[in-house]
Scaffold this active site. Structure first.
Site, PDB file in Angstrom:
ATOM      1  N   PHE A 194     -30.064 -26.967  28.468  1.00 14.62           N
ATOM      2  CA  PHE A 194     -28.824 -26.861  27.668  1.00 14.62           C
ATOM      3  C   PHE A 194     -27.901 -25.723  28.143  1.00 14.62           C
ATOM      4  CE2 PHE A 194     -27.446 -24.908  23.371  1.00 14.62           C
ATOM      5  CZ  PHE A 194     -26.171 -25.448  23.467  1.00 14.62           C
ATOM      6  N   ALA A 201     -34.718 -20.260  32.637  1.00 14.92           N
ATOM      7  CA  ALA A 201     -35.891 -21.147  32.562  1.00 14.92           C
ATOM      8  C   ALA A 201     -36.826 -20.680  31.467  1.00 14.92           C
ATOM      9  CB  ALA A 201     -36.615 -21.174  33.895  1.00 14.92           C
ATOM     10  N   ALA A 202     -37.151 -21.578  30.561  1.00 16.20           N
ATOM     11  CA  ALA A 202     -38.042 -21.189  29.464  1.00 16.20           C
ATOM     12  C   ALA A 202     -38.516 -22.424  28.730  1.00 16.20           C
ATOM     13  CB  ALA A 202     -37.310 -20.279  28.477  1.00 16.20           C
ATOM     14  N   SER A 229     -38.501 -23.410  25.139  1.00 19.01           N
ATOM     15  CA  SER A 229     -37.548 -22.813  24.197  1.00 19.01           C
ATOM     16  C   SER A 229     -37.669 -23.311  22.755  1.00 19.01           C
ATOM     17  CB  SER A 229     -36.125 -23.079  24.691  1.00 19.01           C
ATOM     18  OG  SER A 229     -35.824 -24.451  24.570  1.00 19.01           O
ATOM     19  N   THR A 236     -44.618 -19.953  31.442  1.00 18.34           N
ATOM     20  CA  THR A 236     -43.224 -20.025  31.916  1.00 18.34           C
ATOM     21  C   THR A 236     -42.443 -18.773  31.532  1.00 18.34           C
ATOM     22  OG1 THR A 236     -43.149 -22.425  31.897  1.00 18.34           O
ATOM     23  CG2 THR A 236     -41.051 -21.293  31.639  1.00 18.34           C
ATOM     24  N   ASP A 294     -32.037 -13.520  20.176  1.00 14.56           N
ATOM     25  CA  ASP A 294     -32.088 -12.633  19.001  1.00 14.56           C
ATOM     26  C   ASP A 294     -33.413 -12.793  18.248  1.00 14.56           C
ATOM     27  OD1 ASP A 294     -31.657 -15.148  17.887  1.00 14.56           O
ATOM     28  OD2 ASP A 294     -30.002 -14.531  16.593  1.00 14.56           O
ATOM     29  N   TYR A 329     -43.143 -18.463  20.558  1.00  9.09           N
ATOM     30  CA  TYR A 329     -41.935 -18.497  21.402  1.00  9.09           C
ATOM     31  C   TYR A 329     -41.289 -17.114  21.473  1.00  9.09           C
ATOM     32  CZ  TYR A 329     -36.946 -18.944  22.396  1.00  9.09           C
ATOM     33  OH  TYR A 329     -35.671 -18.751  22.903  1.00  9.09           O
ATOM     34  N   SER A 371     -43.285 -14.528  23.306  1.00  7.46           N
ATOM     35  CA  SER A 371     -43.269 -14.653  24.775  1.00  7.46           C
ATOM     36  C   SER A 371     -41.939 -14.149  25.338  1.00  7.46           C
ATOM     37  CB  SER A 371     -43.527 -16.106  25.201  1.00  7.46           C
ATOM     38  OG  SER A 371     -42.447 -16.937  24.841  1.00  7.46           O
ATOM     39  N   LEU A 412     -31.633 -28.426  15.809  1.00  8.24           N
ATOM     40  CA  LEU A 412     -30.990 -28.821  14.551  1.00  8.24           C
ATOM     41  C   LEU A 412     -29.679 -29.625  14.702  1.00  8.24           C
ATOM     42  CD1 LEU A 412     -31.143 -28.460  11.362  1.00  8.24           C
ATOM     43  CD2 LEU A 412     -29.473 -26.642  11.709  1.00  8.24           C
ATOM     44  N   VAL A 457     -34.721 -31.607   6.772  1.00  2.67           N
ATOM     45  CA  VAL A 457     -34.342 -30.185   6.688  1.00  2.67           C
ATOM     46  C   VAL A 457     -35.571 -29.401   6.230  1.00  2.67           C
ATOM     47  CG1 VAL A 457     -32.897 -28.533   5.419  1.00  2.67           C
ATOM     48  CG2 VAL A 457     -31.927 -30.698   6.208  1.00  2.67           C
TER      49      VAL A 457
END
Ligand code: NAD
Length: 332
Positions: free
Chosen positions: A11, A82-83, A85, A100, A126, A153, A156, A193, A209
């Site tokens: 993305f 690269a991750a 995510s 990764t 963040d 996540y 890492s 989302l 949701v």
């Protein structure tokens, strides 16, 4: 400048490649991407037509291939997007996140040390700061906020940030780090989302949701993030961290309702599902450092950005339909 962009078939990396091609057409870009479930060549279709662009399919954890690429190309800049995510996937299977996001970062920086580099930039998040209480809207994450992670996540990503800072202090590697809030815009995989809700609403399917939907995220249009990284690369100080965010806090449920309104779909499609484990309540970035030092401010309001994003998904169904069917097993 010759720039290696890792994770450029995903993305934000792809949006960064297109931003740089438009803004700095004199630069050469090499995209290194393993093409996991999150990376797609269709995202880079336009880039592939540009003679100043090269694509290499490989993992950032593959030391031999990464070193060979550095030997061939001698890049001036590495920007590491690269991750793995997706928080939900990290809760299911943390190990690939460690490989990764941490080991891959170390391999890239080792290559920078071995072959020399003008700048290594780490794209962080963040989420390394953990979350803030909903009842304290006066609190924001600054670059001095202690790291306090919630998911495999974010843990890492935080570990990678610490490693990047250690390479700067120990080996003098010229690094910068950006920690951005939630992004939205074109080429966003519909497991996240905003694109998920757009795709599901278009099919008149239930819109899931988490919990009570009151979790707050600080949203930034992806192009504003790309501009921030470009500014940090050219004018940021080595060894520094820059928070990037738009002061645009929204409750998840309000975003989903807005998408329903924009698409003319009934709010009755919204269904509340069991909350994510360890779900962060509120993220909110204080971007005053990047504003003060580099003059950065977001240019796209949420009202404008969400309209652009919805229109992009309406006009690029040939991009997302095959991906959604193959990777997410969602029928289109
Ligand atoms: P994404 O999941 O859309 O894309 C990740 C890309 O990395 C994919 O193209 C994938 O194929 C590639 N990749 C994964 N493992 C790899 C490996 N081992 N070697 C090479 N390539 C590999 O992610 P995104 O949302 O574009 O996020 C990019 C970066 O920005 C990440 O580091 C993420 O932590 C950070 N970030 C994301 C957001 C957000 O809102 N999406 C916000 C702040 C920071």
């Amino acid at each position: 400048m010759k720039i290696i962009v890792t994770g450029g078939a995903g993305f934000i990396g792809s949006n960064f490649i297109y931003y740089m091609m438009e803004k700095h057409s004199e630069d050469q870009i090499i995209c290194l991407d393993a093409l996991t479930y999150a990376g797609h060549m269709s995202t880079l279709e336009v880039a592939m037509k540009n003679p100043a662009f090269r694509f290499v399919k490989a993992s950032v954890t593959d030391r031999v291939t990464v070193y060979r690429l550095f030997e061939e190309e001698h890049p001036d800049i590495v920007v590491n997007f690269a991750a793995e995510s997706h928080v939900d996937r990290s809760i299911e299977n943390p190990e690939v996140f460690l490989d990764t996001n941490i080991k891959g970062t170390a391999v890239l920086m080792d290559a920078c040390l071995k072959y020399g580099i003008w700048r290594y930039h780490q794209v962080s998040t963040d989420e390394v700061y953990g979350d803030l209480p909903l009842e304290r809207p006066d609190l924001f994450f600054t670059e001095e906020t202690p790291i306090h992670t919630s998911s495999p996540y974010s843990a890492s990503k935080a570990a990678a940030d610490l490693l990047v800072q250690s390479y700067h202090r120990t080996y003098g590697l010229p690094v910068t780090i950006s920690r951005c809030s939630n992004n939205y815009g074109p080429y966003h995989l519909p497991e996240k989302l905003i694109p998920l809700m757009i795709v599901e609403a278009l099919h008149d399917r239930p819109l899931p949701v988490y919990g009570d939907g009151k979790n707050v995220r600080d949203w930034l249009y992806v192009k504003d993030h790309c501009r921030a990284i470009d500014l940090i690369l050219r004018h940021g100080k080595e060894g520094e961290i820059y928070n990037v965010g738009g002061h645009n806090e929204m409750k998840n449920i309000d975003i989903v309702k807005l998408i329903c309104r924009e698409l003319g779909k009934p709010e009755e499609l919204i269904t509340y599902v069991e909350d994510r484990k360890g779900h962060d309540r509120r993220y909110a970035i204080d971007p005053s450092k990047i504003h003060r030092e580099l003059g950065w401010l977001p240019e796209t309001s949420f009202a404008e950005g969400i309209k652009k994003t919805i229109n992009w998904y309406l006009n690029h169904q040939e991009w997302w339909r095959p991906i959604v069917e193959k990777e997410m097993k969602i029928k289109c």
